[in-house]
Scaffold this active site. Structure first.
Site, PDB file in Angstrom:
ATOM      1  N   GLY A  31       0.613  -1.234   0.102  1.00  0.00           N
ATOM      2  CA  GLY A  31      -0.121  -0.066  -0.165  1.00  0.00           C
ATOM      3  C   GLY A  31       0.900   1.274  -0.356  1.00  0.00           C
ATOM      4  O   GLY A  31       1.935   1.269  -0.261  1.00  0.00           O
ATOM      5  N   LEU A  33       0.459   3.842  -2.089  1.00  0.00           N
ATOM      6  CA  LEU A  33       0.994   3.455  -3.649  1.00  0.00           C
ATOM      7  C   LEU A  33       1.262   4.908  -4.045  1.00  0.00           C
ATOM      8  O   LEU A  33       0.952   5.933  -3.928  1.00  0.00           O
ATOM      9  CB  LEU A  33      -0.371   2.979  -4.335  1.00  0.00           C
ATOM     10  CG  LEU A  33      -0.969   1.799  -3.809  1.00  0.00           C
ATOM     11  CD1 LEU A  33      -2.277   1.396  -4.668  1.00  0.00           C
ATOM     12  CD2 LEU A  33       0.070   0.696  -3.780  1.00  0.00           C
ATOM     13  N   HIS A  34       2.627   4.647  -4.968  1.00  0.00           N
ATOM     14  CA  HIS A  34       3.147   5.822  -5.791  1.00  0.00           C
ATOM     15  C   HIS A  34       2.969   5.398  -7.128  1.00  0.00           C
ATOM     16  O   HIS A  34       2.685   4.253  -7.571  1.00  0.00           O
ATOM     17  CB  HIS A  34       4.423   6.193  -4.996  1.00  0.00           C
ATOM     18  CG  HIS A  34       5.409   5.134  -4.892  1.00  0.00           C
ATOM     19  ND1 HIS A  34       5.912   4.264  -6.125  1.00  0.00           N
ATOM     20  CD2 HIS A  34       5.754   4.420  -3.758  1.00  0.00           C
ATOM     21  CE1 HIS A  34       6.812   3.421  -5.394  1.00  0.00           C
ATOM     22  NE2 HIS A  34       6.535   3.397  -4.136  1.00  0.00           N
ATOM     23  N   HIS A  37       4.125   1.649  -8.163  1.00  0.00           N
ATOM     24  CA  HIS A  37       3.346   0.653  -7.952  1.00  0.00           C
ATOM     25  C   HIS A  37       2.313   0.745  -9.122  1.00  0.00           C
ATOM     26  O   HIS A  37       1.991  -0.277  -9.811  1.00  0.00           O
ATOM     27  CB  HIS A  37       2.242   1.025  -6.591  1.00  0.00           C
ATOM     28  CG  HIS A  37       3.212   0.754  -5.400  1.00  0.00           C
ATOM     29  ND1 HIS A  37       3.461   1.942  -4.278  1.00  0.00           N
ATOM     30  CD2 HIS A  37       3.673  -0.290  -4.875  1.00  0.00           C
ATOM     31  CE1 HIS A  37       4.029   1.409  -3.752  1.00  0.00           C
ATOM     32  NE2 HIS A  37       4.399  -0.036  -3.770  1.00  0.00           N
ATOM     33  N   LYS A 152      13.241  -2.324  -7.672  1.00  0.00           N
ATOM     34  CA  LYS A 152      13.913  -1.699  -6.809  1.00  0.00           C
ATOM     35  C   LYS A 152      14.333  -2.574  -6.001  1.00  0.00           C
ATOM     36  O   LYS A 152      15.422  -2.428  -5.130  1.00  0.00           O
ATOM     37  CB  LYS A 152      12.978  -0.823  -6.434  1.00  0.00           C
ATOM     38  CG  LYS A 152      13.825   0.335  -5.449  1.00  0.00           C
ATOM     39  CD  LYS A 152      13.303   1.439  -5.017  1.00  0.00           C
ATOM     40  CE  LYS A 152      12.295   0.961  -3.582  1.00  0.00           C
ATOM     41  NZ  LYS A 152      13.073   0.941  -2.467  1.00  0.00           N
TER      42      LYS A 152
END
Ligand code: PAF
Length: 284
Positions: A31, A33-34, A37, A152
């Site tokens: 969660g 979220l950016h 995501h 990442k």
């Protein structure tokens, strides 16, 4: 988009899709979220007709003194962000639904030490067991054709690929390129922990890794580069936990003939622990 908290309801929904012969994609997240995501979601969408995104802050992958309690929980905003990206189900279970026997006595998936007793695994003992366990459970619940993870978390991605191979799990694991801010900082929910001053310092991590990658391509010695990178990071105010050049395929020490390498680093910056990496392809 349907918001589901319940395991039985999730299974029932996915079963109906499978009966209709539809391919299913899975994007597991914790969660907050950016855009990183969202790029996972968009790439999963291209590979499956149905899509499940999950939001679950997994207690099993947090160590003592880590940020499990304070990890940002923003389910409503996350659901809002996912709308318009083709997610059919947002699965957001509670801890009891995921660990019905309790956390202490839950059956665990323990990835092999050659992948975990290095890099982040040294500072975060048990972390990758927690990750492998929850990802195995999500794969079991959704039984997707494809599951998508960000590069990442490069070591995490290798752990998951290895688990899927070793346990013969019938899923394709797709790794997505890291999404970066305009100044090169890899997107991460934990960037929110940075003060304004730390945020200005943080891009030095990505810049240093890019420098190492360029020097490797130019033929420089990897051990010298690792040491020099630690010194550069220190000078930039980012004390390094590690900087390592490894073989990209299995995170083992590279042999002279290896062409696919990865430079990985973790630094401490205020409250945040930041990680980043760069893949490097050498031409021999
Ligand atoms: O990368 C993450 O957000 C988490 O480690 C994952 C894969 C969702 C498992 O909890």
């Amino acid at each position: 988009m349907q918001l589901i908290h319940d395991v039985a309801q999730l299974r029932e929904t996915v079963r109906a899709w499978k009966r209709a012969g539809q391919q299913v994609g899975l994007v597991p997240t914790m969660g907050n979220l950016h855009d990183g995501h969202i790029s996972l979601v968009d790439q999963a969408r291209e590979q499956a007709q149905r899509l499940v995104a999950t939001v679950f802050v997994n207690p099993l992958q947090f160590g003592e003194g880590e940020d499990y309690q304070t990890y940002p929980r923003t389910l409503e905003a996350d659901a809002e962000r996912l709308r318009g990206h083709g997610v059919d189900v947002l699965f957001a279970p509670g801890v009891e639904a995921m660990y019905p026997s309790g956390l202490g006595s839950a059956t665990r998936i323990v990835p092999p030490p050659e992948l975990t007793e290095k890099l982040c695994g040294l500072a975060r003992p048990g972390h990758f067991t927690g990750v492998a366990t929850v990802v195995a459970k999500l794969l079991n619940l959704v039984q997707p054709d494809v599951a998508v993870f960000g590069k990442k978390d490069f070591q995490q991605l290798q752990v998951i690929r290895r688990m899927v191979l070793d346990l013969n799990l019938p899923v394709r694991v797709h790794g997505c390129e890291t999404v970066r801010e305009a100044d090169g900082l890899a997107m991460s929910s934990r960037n929110a922990y940075l003060s304004a001053e730390e945020r200005r310092q943080a891009p030095a991590l990505g810049q240093t890794l890019r420098w190492v990658a360029e020097q490797l391509i130019a033929g420089a010695d990897r051990s010298i580069l690792e040491r020099e990178a630690v010194a550069r990071l220190k000078q930039a105010g980012l004390p390094a936990e590690y900087v390592s050049v490894l073989r990209a395929t299995d995170l083992s020490p590279p042999r002279p003939e290896d062409a696919e390498l990865v430079v990985l680093a973790a630094v401490r910056l205020g409250r945040a622990r930041l990680i980043d990496n760069r893949e490097v392809r050498l031409r021999h």
